[in-house]
Design a protein around this motif. Sequence first.
Motif, short mmCIF file in Angstrom:
data_model
loop_
_atom_site.label_atom_id
_atom_site.label_comp_id
_atom_site.label_asym_id
_atom_site.label_seq_id
_atom_site.Cartn_x
_atom_site.Cartn_y
_atom_site.Cartn_z
N ASN A 116 117.21 153.18 92.81
CA ASN A 116 118.28 153.76 93.62
C ASN A 116 118.08 155.26 93.79
OD1 ASN A 116 120.56 151.81 94.49
ND2 ASN A 116 120.07 151.15 92.42
N LEU A 131 121.14 153.55 101.00
CA LEU A 131 121.30 152.75 99.79
C LEU A 131 121.95 151.40 100.09
CD1 LEU A 131 122.36 155.47 97.19
CD2 LEU A 131 120.27 154.13 97.19
N ASN A 135 119.94 148.02 99.28
CA ASN A 135 120.52 147.11 98.29
C ASN A 135 120.82 145.73 98.86
OD1 ASN A 135 121.33 148.09 95.35
ND2 ASN A 135 121.31 149.88 96.69
N PRO A 308 126.31 150.58 96.05
CA PRO A 308 125.36 151.56 96.60
C PRO A 308 126.04 152.82 97.15
CG PRO A 308 125.55 149.65 98.05
CD PRO A 308 126.25 149.30 96.78
#
Length: 384
Positions: A116, A131, A135, A308
Amino acid sequence: MAQNENNSGRIVFAAILAIFVYGVIAAMLGVLLASFNLTPAQNGNIALAQAIGMIIASLSAGPIIDRKGKKLALVTSLGLIAGSLFLLRGSTSYEQQMLWVFVLGLGGGILVTAANALAGDVNEERRSSTLNFLNLFFGLGGMATPLIAANFVSDPRMLCLLAAALAAVTFVVHLTTPMPGPKGGASGASVAIGELVTKPSLWLFAGFLFLYVAAEIGVWNWLAQLLQSRGTDKNAAQNIVGWGFAFGILVGRVVVSRILIKIPASTVLLASAALMLVTTYVLLQTTDPSMAWVTVFAAGIAMAPVFPTTLGMVGDAFPKGTATAMGFVITFGWVGLAVSSRIIGALGGNDPAQLSTALLVLPAASALMVLIMLVLRGITAKKA
């Protein structure tokens, strides 16, 4: 310019692979436990060993990433994952299985923090959007493991070998991919965690993610049992959770990754928490299987951006010591994972007649998330 774009593309590919691998191993234990032929108490201890490994790794990986860079953390985590899965396939004793699952948790905890952090570097101006998109591959990896186990590979030892091979391939990709250096620059300087924990916003982010993970795990672990207690067939109940909830999370991340380009992350998270409050409460009142599918899908969409996007906000709030801050917040998420079902069980979740009351923890957690995000919006607005 072309070389920079090529490097960005390689970083995106590496981040996608890493997050996909984490999704695969996150679902691995649920598939493997049945093959271990252990008692329920032993299964619980093995799951706890994995959670402890993840908590230790997430808390310690961040400072290392900020000082030494992401590549070291990524290749180390992938090596631990590949090695533990390879050794787990041949383990026969309870003690060996617990040891290698603990190592798998260590690798997974490092991987999710580093992956991440790497994904957040792809486009810092659109960190939360990036993100959410990346994800999405965590969800795909999580769906791939049980589907492959159910339809293609029935031998758990072969499943471990395939996952170990995937981790090994990803190890090579990360080893050969140019990556940004430490956030502190060439000297490797970073912000000490002692300094970071004095920031109220860090604790608020940690509390927010703790509540979110506790709520999400509550749906995964308890909803099928609730539906069965109300007369829904076992397979139908599992499909409602496995497909309705998972599909809602996947769709939500695709949609929100575009919304976040124009809408502030704090606004998206406030809306998500409010929608979680509504959808989880309605879900607990639902007795019809068709309506349950609709409401759990809606709950999945509401929850989709939270993990995220929270990490995206953490990255924006802590430009120095980013990985340390992310690791600290993620650690509280894993604590939420570890305690969620224990809390629900203590409130009566072991009694089918009391399960719906115990599961009011889910909307209660969502309500607290709304309050925390209102405070965080005020803090971030002052800083801006």
